[in-house]
Design a protein around this motif. Structure first.
Motif: not given
Length: 339
Positions: A191-193, A212-222, A224-230, A253-258
């Motif tokens: 989903l993140m991809m 499907t787990d929407l709370s999963l975070q990648d190595v940068e803490g993002n 899937s919602l973070h990634l789509a918005c970014s 928040t991700n690792r940048a606290l965003q």
């Protein structure tokens, strides 16, 4: 080699009777058998095999005649080669077997032939499996043939999503592919991809899976919602938002606290920002630069700092006591406070 390549059977036969060597290799490591396999010259291949031509000889890329026959879809030649004594699943320099190449090119008749062999060896080779090869090129029939006989290798779901081949995504999910499996490098789920690449069709299919787990975070803490918005992918972001009701996940928040609100604001996603606010996104969250989502809209740090000073002045004049986030960057010590 020239006679075989052009299918001159009588010429090949005459040269063999005159003592021509069947295993001479050219500068690319190709033998006459390699040439015949790639060109699909079945009768010439048969003559070469009768004279003891080696199926095991490999070219400079590590490919045998079997590899070339499978890659070019030469089913009749492949059948003849498979009858000859040979280590069927020799891998080339990339770790690919003849089955990999048949699946990559989508030649189901060749795939079927290879699957009839020793299947315990047929699926070995590169970590990029034959199933990866089939789904990344949207060869659904070939993928189904593989899935009917083997336990699903989970990673191919990423390959199908990467190429946005929706029918292959559905097929893999139907055969039990793990929807929350993450890759080894970025720790991203399918989903993140899909969200990152803006593949809305794949996003829709993956979101239909109840697991499907929407709370999963990648190595940068993002998430899937973070990634789509970014990436400014409004449709993908809205599809994901439809499935989120947890306010904590909205404000994750991700690792940048965003938060997702920071990223959506930065990309000017008005509809997404509106939806985030309706779902409880906090406007006072501060990222590691000291910016709240309102300041994240600024085109540069300097503009953000100017905006912060103006907002603070406006609040002081109006007597407003509510929360207004101002940047702590580039301000005086007396100003380096978040309100």
């Amino acid at each position: 080699m020239l006679a075989v390549l052009n299918g001159h059977t009588q010429c090949v036969s005459g040269l063999l009777r005159a003592g021509a060597s069947v295993d001479v290799q050219d500068m690319w490591g190709h033998t006459a058998l390699h040439r015949g396999a790639a060109a699909g010259e079945e009768e010439c291949v048969r003559l070469l095999l009768q004279r003891g031509a080696s199926v095991c000889l490999r070219d400079t890329q590590g490919r045998s005649a079997l590899h070339l026959a499978a890659a070019c879809g030469r089913a009749s030649v492949l059948r003849a080669l498979l009858r000859a004594p040979s280590p069927l699943q020799e891998t080339d320099n990339q770790g690919f077997t003849p089955l990999h190449w048949a699946c990559y090119s989508g030649y189901d008749s060749c795939v079927e032939m290879l699957l009839r062999q020793d299947t315990s060896r047929t699926m070995k080779g590169s970590s990029f499996s034959p199933l990866h090869c089939a789904v990344i090129n949207n060869h659904e029939r070939v993928a189904q043939m593989l899935l009917m006989g083997f336990v699903v290798n989970r990673a191919p779901l990423h390959a199908a999503v990467f190429s946005d081949h929706v029918e292959c995504v559905r097929l893999l999910l139907r055969f039990g592919a793990l929807v929350n499996h993450t890759d080894t490098q970025q720790h991203r789920s399918p989903l993140m991809m899909a969200a990152l690449r803006g593949h809305t069709n794949s996003v829709e299919v993956l979101l239909k899976s109840v697991s499907t787990d929407l709370s999963l975070q990648d190595v940068e803490g993002n998430t899937s919602l973070h990634l789509a918005c970014s990436k400014g992918l409004e449709t993908c972001a809205l599809l994901i938002l439809e499935k989120i009701s947890d306010r904590n996940l909205i404000n994750c928040t991700n690792r940048a606290l965003q938060t997702a609100l920071h990223l959506a604001a930065q990309r000017g996603l008005t509809v997404v920002v509106q939806e985030l606010l309706l779902k409880g996104a906090t406007v006072s969250a501060v990222d590691r630069n000291g910016y709240c989502p309102a300041l994240a809209c600024a085109p540069s740090r300097e503009v953000a700092n100017c905006l912060a000073l103006i907002l603070r002045s406006m609040c002081t004049v109006s007597g407003w006591k509510g929360p207004v986030c101002v940047s702590s960057q580039d301000l005086n010590d007396s100003d380096s406070e978040t309100y």
